[in-house]
Motif scaffolding. Structure first.
Motif, PDB file in Angstrom:
ATOM      1  N   VAL A 227       0.821  -1.213   0.000  1.00 43.96           N
ATOM      2  CA  VAL A 227       0.000   0.000   0.000  1.00 43.96           C
ATOM      3  C   VAL A 227       0.849   1.254   0.000  1.00 43.96           C
ATOM      4  N   GLN A 228       1.849   1.317   0.902  1.00 43.82           N
ATOM      5  CA  GLN A 228       2.670   2.519   1.017  1.00 43.82           C
ATOM      6  C   GLN A 228       3.458   2.776  -0.266  1.00 43.82           C
ATOM      7  N   SER A 229       4.017   1.732  -0.849  1.00 43.70           N
ATOM      8  CA  SER A 229       4.813   1.899  -2.065  1.00 43.70           C
ATOM      9  C   SER A 229       3.962   2.343  -3.243  1.00 43.70           C
ATOM     10  N   SER A 230       2.704   1.921  -3.267  1.00 50.49           N
ATOM     11  CA  SER A 230       1.829   2.319  -4.371  1.00 50.49           C
ATOM     12  C   SER A 230       1.531   3.817  -4.324  1.00 50.49           C
TER      13      SER A 230
ATOM     14  N   SER B  25       0.711   9.027 -13.977  1.00 49.92           N
ATOM     15  CA  SER B  25       0.010   8.156 -13.031  1.00 49.92           C
ATOM     16  C   SER B  25      -0.438   6.864 -13.691  1.00 49.92           C
ATOM     17  N   LEU B  26      -0.890   6.962 -14.942  1.00 50.20           N
ATOM     18  CA  LEU B  26      -1.294   5.752 -15.659  1.00 50.20           C
ATOM     19  C   LEU B  26      -0.114   4.806 -15.828  1.00 50.20           C
ATOM     20  N   PHE B  27       1.042   5.363 -16.189  1.00 50.64           N
ATOM     21  CA  PHE B  27       2.244   4.527 -16.297  1.00 50.64           C
ATOM     22  C   PHE B  27       2.577   3.916 -14.945  1.00 50.64           C
ATOM     23  N   GLY B  28       2.508   4.715 -13.890  1.00 52.18           N
ATOM     24  CA  GLY B  28       2.822   4.224 -12.554  1.00 52.18           C
ATOM     25  C   GLY B  28       1.904   3.093 -12.117  1.00 52.18           C
ATOM     26  N   LEU B  29       0.629   3.179 -12.470  1.00 56.11           N
ATOM     27  CA  LEU B  29      -0.312   2.117 -12.105  1.00 56.11           C
ATOM     28  C   LEU B  29       0.057   0.795 -12.768  1.00 56.11           C
ATOM     29  N   GLY B  30       0.697   0.870 -13.932  1.00 51.88           N
ATOM     30  CA  GLY B  30       1.119  -0.355 -14.605  1.00 51.88           C
ATOM     31  C   GLY B  30       2.324  -1.014 -13.973  1.00 51.88           C
ATOM     32  N   THR B  31       3.001  -0.336 -13.045  1.00 50.76           N
ATOM     33  CA  THR B  31       4.213  -0.876 -12.419  1.00 50.76           C
ATOM     34  C   THR B  31       3.989  -1.386 -11.007  1.00 50.76           C
ATOM     35  N   LEU B  32       2.778  -1.293 -10.507  1.00 48.39           N
ATOM     36  CA  LEU B  32       2.522  -1.541  -9.081  1.00 48.39           C
ATOM     37  C   LEU B  32       3.014  -2.909  -8.620  1.00 48.39           C
ATOM     38  N   GLU B  33       3.678  -2.928  -7.476  1.00 50.03           N
ATOM     39  CA  GLU B  33       4.130  -4.117  -6.741  1.00 50.03           C
ATOM     40  C   GLU B  33       5.282  -4.875  -7.395  1.00 50.03           C
ATOM     41  N   ARG B  34       5.849  -4.353  -8.500  1.00 46.78           N
ATOM     42  CA  ARG B  34       6.863  -5.160  -9.200  1.00 46.78           C
ATOM     43  C   ARG B  34       8.121  -4.393  -9.572  1.00 46.78           C
ATOM     44  N   SER B  35       8.161  -3.082  -9.377  1.00 43.75           N
ATOM     45  CA  SER B  35       9.253  -2.294  -9.940  1.00 43.75           C
ATOM     46  C   SER B  35      10.011  -1.510  -8.869  1.00 43.75           C
ATOM     47  N   ARG B  36      11.208  -1.066  -9.248  1.00 43.17           N
ATOM     48  CA  ARG B  36      12.038  -0.248  -8.377  1.00 43.17           C
ATOM     49  C   ARG B  36      11.739   1.228  -8.626  1.00 43.17           C
ATOM     50  N   PHE B  37      11.727   2.009  -7.564  1.00 36.90           N
ATOM     51  CA  PHE B  37      11.401   3.427  -7.688  1.00 36.90           C
ATOM     52  C   PHE B  37      12.371   4.168  -8.602  1.00 36.90           C
ATOM     53  N   PHE B  38      13.660   3.822  -8.532  1.00 31.60           N
ATOM     54  CA  PHE B  38      14.653   4.518  -9.351  1.00 31.60           C
ATOM     55  C   PHE B  38      14.364   4.327 -10.834  1.00 31.60           C
TER      56      PHE B  38
ATOM     57  N   GLY C 280       7.135  -8.171  -0.084  1.00 33.00           N
ATOM     58  CA  GLY C 280       6.376  -6.934  -0.206  1.00 33.00           C
ATOM     59  C   GLY C 280       7.298  -5.738  -0.341  1.00 33.00           C
ATOM     60  N   ILE C 281       6.954  -4.816  -1.254  1.00 31.59           N
ATOM     61  CA  ILE C 281       7.816  -3.659  -1.495  1.00 31.59           C
ATOM     62  C   ILE C 281       7.854  -2.752  -0.260  1.00 31.59           C
ATOM     63  N   ASP C 282       6.778  -2.699   0.494  1.00 31.36           N
ATOM     64  CA  ASP C 282       6.760  -1.830   1.673  1.00 31.36           C
ATOM     65  C   ASP C 282       7.864  -2.204   2.653  1.00 31.36           C
ATOM     66  N   ILE C 283       8.082  -3.500   2.848  1.00 29.63           N
ATOM     67  CA  ILE C 283       9.125  -3.953   3.758  1.00 29.63           C
ATOM     68  C   ILE C 283      10.501  -3.820   3.103  1.00 29.63           C
ATOM     69  N   SER C 284      10.577  -4.115   1.812  1.00 32.84           N
ATOM     70  CA  SER C 284      11.861  -4.138   1.117  1.00 32.84           C
ATOM     71  C   SER C 284      12.405  -2.745   0.837  1.00 32.84           C
ATOM     72  N   TYR C 285      11.514  -1.783   0.480  1.00 38.08           N
ATOM     73  CA  TYR C 285      11.982  -0.485   0.014  1.00 38.08           C
ATOM     74  C   TYR C 285      11.440   0.698   0.811  1.00 38.08           C
ATOM     75  N   ALA C 286      10.294   0.526   1.435  1.00 37.32           N
ATOM     76  CA  ALA C 286       9.703   1.636   2.188  1.00 37.32           C
ATOM     77  C   ALA C 286      10.022   1.447   3.675  1.00 37.32           C
ATOM     78  N   GLU C 287       9.244   2.034   4.534  1.00 39.50           N
ATOM     79  CA  GLU C 287       9.514   1.973   5.971  1.00 39.50           C
ATOM     80  C   GLU C 287       8.598   0.974   6.669  1.00 39.50           C
TER      81      GLU C 287
END
Length: 439
Positions: free
Chosen positions: A56-59, A126-139, A406-413
């Motif tokens: 959720v947080q990463s999205s 935002s449309l592009f971002g929605l296509g990357t949810l839960e699978r991509s790196r922020f950089f 989960g990206i929240d644990i791996s990349y977020a707080e």
């Protein structure tokens, strides 16, 4: 004393004679622009509801990060490519970068236009971002968004300006069904294709369909997004109160189309599942508003109602197709933006009062619309130029362990939402396996 009065008279005369864009209601444009920025909140709600609770947080970060990157790069480069003087090439603007050379004279106020046009760029991002949810790196997502909002989208936007080649060709799109929603939807489809499907906790691509973490968030977000895009479409009539008839017609057409699309998708989903669906009702309204954006100023009200019904049907059909394909589209971006955008752009050739086939102007406009659609689809596919190298180096997609954790644990707080009675993820998966598209 008389000398001071003369100076004051000169200053007053100078201020009153400051040139402004002809027939542009700048107050109207600014109000609609700032209001339409609520699209950011709408997409944030949608993305947070579309993913699993562990992401959720990463999205939300994806949407907000994409928005700030868009504002920065669209101001630095994008606006110049979109609205700068193209020196007669009809393809790309070549001036007004980083705010240099902005004017308030006719034909546009660049300062006001920057705010308004940035909203469209944020929607695309935002449309592009929605296509990357839960699978991509922020950089990697940030690099792609910088490329899209600084170069790809602005060039596409220039094509529909008065000096652009598509506009000269005769292509018509009032408020972005093609250059925003088709183009943005194609970028989302491309990145979803390259990222493949999401994995379960065991690290495998599960044959089931991941459930949405929070349908209510998707509902809230879709309501906000519908209202925001409605405001954006009305802001595309930059004459505002100077053209009261068109101002009122656009408002009525957008509301009617969104309403009929929402009702249609809701009923069709109920007939299929025998259950009411908040997602079908709310996302269906977005589909309707996207479809009518191509021609909201140039159709009769009954035609906007017809467009809304068709948009609801297209939305439901595309949901069925995507769920049975290998494209993982958590937020239904393709069904609620790409498909309706295609529909609305095509319907211009049929229903437009000025150029439509049904209104007695022949099939020529339909052909022009199809050329424009092909141009925006082909241009959107170019986002793969950035995605393929990033994917090839392993820099785009997170690894299977990070994805299962989960990206929240791996990349977020850490996870934004935690439950005391959490169940293993496989137990939360739908028991319905994916089928062939036509099964």
């Amino acid at each position: 004393m008389n000398h001071l009065q003369d100076i004051g008279a000169v200053l007053n005369a100078a201020s009153s004679s400051t040139p402004t864009p002809a027939n542009t209601d700048t107050t109207w444009v600014l109000i609609t622009s700032f209001s339409a920025l609520l699209t950011i909140l709408g997409f944030a709600f949608i993305s947070s509801g579309a993913v699993r609770y562990k992401s959720v947080q990463s999205s939300v970060i994806t949407v907000l990060l994409g928005s700030v990157i868009t504002i920065l790069f669209f101001w630095l480069l994008g606006y110049g490519f979109a609205f700068g003087d193209d020196k007669g090439n009809k393809f790309i603007g070549l001036s007004k970068f980083a705010g240099i050379g902005y004017q308030v004279e006719s034909p546009r106020d660049d300062y006001t236009n920057l705010i308004f046009s940035t909203v469209g760029a944020i929607i695309v991002a935002s449309l592009f971002g929605l296509g990357t949810l839960e699978r991509s790196r922020f950089f990697s997502v940030s690099l792609c968004l910088a490329f899209i909002t600084a170069i790809l989208y602005p060039i596409a936007l220039h094509w529909v300006q008065p000096t652009g080649w598509l506009s000269k060709f005769g292509f018509v799109d009032f408020a972005g069904a093609s250059y925003i929603h088709i183009f943005g939807g194609i970028t989302a489809l491309v990145v979803s294709f390259f990222l493949k499907e999401r994995r379960d906790q065991a690290g495998n691509v599960h044959p089931g369909i991941f459930p949405h973490h929070s349908p209510i968030n998707i509902g809230y977000g879709s309501i906000i997004l519908t209202i925001s895009i409605l405001i954006f479409i009305n802001g595309s009539n930059q004459k505002g109160k100077e053209n009261k008839y068109e101002q009122g017609l656009i408002a009525v057409n957008t509301i009617v189309a969104a309403t009929l699309s929402a009702i249609t998708s809701f009923i069709l989903q109920y007939l299929k599942t025998h259950k009411t669906s908040l997602i079908a009702l709310s996302r269906g309204s977005v589909a309707g508003i996207v479809a009518i954006s191509a021609m909201a100023n140039d159709v009769r009200i009954w035609e906007s109602a017809f467009t809304g019904v068709l948009a609801g049907v297209v939305y439901i059909i595309l949901i069925l197709v995507i769920k049975r394909s290998h494209v993982d589209d958590p937020a239904y971006t393709i069904a609620s933006h790409l498909g309706p955008g295609l529909l609305g752009t095509i319907l211009v050739g049929f229903l437009s009062l000025t150029n439509g086939w049904v209104t007695g102007h022949g099939p020529k406009q339909l052909g022009l619309q199809l050329v424009g659609i092909l141009a925006f689809i082909g241009w959107g596919l170019l986002v793969a130029i950035f995605i393929i190298p990033l994917k090839g180096t392993g820099a785009f997609k997170i690894n299977p362990f990070q994805e299962s954790q989960g990206i929240d644990i791996s990349y977020a707080e850490g996870e934004a939402i935690q439950f005391l009675d959490e169940q293993p993820e496989p137990a939360l998966l739908s028991s319905s396996p994916k089928k062939g598209i036509f099964q």
